[in-house]
Design a protein around this motif. Sequence first.
Motif, mmCIF file in Angstrom:
data_model
loop_
_atom_site.group_PDB
_atom_site.id
_atom_site.type_symbol
_atom_site.label_atom_id
_atom_site.label_comp_id
_atom_site.label_asym_id
_atom_site.label_seq_id
_atom_site.Cartn_x
_atom_site.Cartn_y
_atom_site.Cartn_z
ATOM 1 N N ARG A 129 71.812 64.856 56.826
ATOM 2 C CA ARG A 129 72.660 63.604 56.945
ATOM 3 C C ARG A 129 73.461 63.569 58.549
ATOM 4 O O ARG A 129 73.468 62.370 59.101
ATOM 5 C CB ARG A 129 73.668 63.024 56.067
ATOM 6 N N ALA A 130 74.153 64.420 58.703
ATOM 7 C CA ALA A 130 74.888 64.623 59.906
ATOM 8 C C ALA A 130 74.071 64.827 61.253
ATOM 9 O O ALA A 130 74.557 64.831 62.218
ATOM 10 C CB ALA A 130 76.064 65.514 59.632
ATOM 11 N N GLY A 131 72.727 65.415 60.953
ATOM 12 C CA GLY A 131 72.029 65.537 62.189
ATOM 13 C C GLY A 131 72.421 66.736 62.799
ATOM 14 O O GLY A 131 72.098 67.043 64.118
ATOM 15 N N VAL A 132 72.868 67.964 61.940
ATOM 16 C CA VAL A 132 73.203 69.204 62.647
ATOM 17 C C VAL A 132 72.714 70.385 61.605
ATOM 18 O O VAL A 132 72.069 70.001 60.588
ATOM 19 C CB VAL A 132 74.935 69.287 62.350
ATOM 20 N N GLY A 133 72.740 71.686 62.217
ATOM 21 C CA GLY A 133 72.244 72.832 61.385
ATOM 22 C C GLY A 133 73.171 73.033 60.465
ATOM 23 O O GLY A 133 74.400 72.932 60.742
ATOM 24 N N ALA A 188 80.531 63.461 62.213
ATOM 25 C CA ALA A 188 79.235 63.239 61.436
ATOM 26 C C ALA A 188 79.270 63.978 60.138
ATOM 27 O O ALA A 188 78.738 63.665 59.163
ATOM 28 C CB ALA A 188 78.248 63.340 62.489
ATOM 29 N N ILE A 189 79.703 65.166 60.293
ATOM 30 C CA ILE A 189 79.673 66.139 59.118
ATOM 31 C C ILE A 189 80.576 65.549 57.980
ATOM 32 O O ILE A 189 80.129 65.583 56.784
ATOM 33 C CB ILE A 189 80.012 67.582 59.522
ATOM 34 N N LEU A 190 81.894 65.258 58.392
ATOM 35 C CA LEU A 190 82.757 64.797 57.558
ATOM 36 C C LEU A 190 82.181 63.565 56.738
ATOM 37 O O LEU A 190 82.433 63.034 55.575
ATOM 38 C CB LEU A 190 84.090 64.508 58.013
ATOM 39 N N SER A 232 82.606 70.390 68.381
ATOM 40 C CA SER A 232 82.221 68.940 68.955
ATOM 41 C C SER A 232 82.727 68.104 67.880
ATOM 42 O O SER A 232 82.492 68.011 66.957
ATOM 43 C CB SER A 232 80.885 68.669 69.186
ATOM 44 N N GLU A 233 83.523 67.243 68.336
ATOM 45 C CA GLU A 233 84.549 66.126 67.463
ATOM 46 C C GLU A 233 83.490 65.214 67.081
ATOM 47 O O GLU A 233 83.382 64.761 65.979
ATOM 48 C CB GLU A 233 85.688 65.561 68.489
ATOM 49 N N GLU A 234 82.611 64.837 67.961
ATOM 50 C CA GLU A 234 81.333 64.149 67.143
ATOM 51 C C GLU A 234 80.601 64.739 66.178
ATOM 52 O O GLU A 234 80.364 63.875 65.279
ATOM 53 C CB GLU A 234 80.325 63.640 68.414
#
Length: 190
Positions: A43-47, A18-20, A12-14
């Motif tokens: 911070r990125a809201g991902v696992g 967010a990760i970067l 997902s580009e989103e």
Amino acid sequence: MSGERRPGRPRSEESRGAILAAALEGLREHGFAALTIEGIAGRAGVGKQTIYRWWPSKADVVLDALLDQAEETIRVPDEGSLRADLTAFLGATFRQTHQRPVLVGLMGQALLDPGFALAFRERFLFRRRGTLRELFDRAISRGEIAAGVDPELLVDVVYGVLWYRLMLDHAPLDGAASRQLTELVLRAVR
């Protein structure tokens, strides 16, 4: 890439953005050594598994973040002369001194991890060298560089100064250093 899809869910580009962005924020706040995949994920809201699915290490995440940022902040100038091109390129490069901890961390990781070293060289170092080489090639075609001057050695001189000062922090990388290095290169090409 050949267009073939990697196993797993598509990126997902989103989420990628967010990760970067989270990696860069974490670097600014805590530095490379203290940056963790867990911190980036939070911070990125991902696992964490999302990050590990796309990148093998935090250094690889940081490298992608740095590459994206370099594309936005350090353009390939074409100002019509070697002096103007070097002034613009080195000025923009030396204004990135806030990236010192990131670059030093990546270089340290490259010294410890041969796999990452290859990616760092190919994707970052050689790309930046190629940009500078492009400036020198244009100057050669304009007749601004004397016959017999080795443009690869000029690239080494410029990046040698940059990396030596980044790694040892013994002298500033600022506007004055950028101008001095530009003048040194201009004297060398005559």
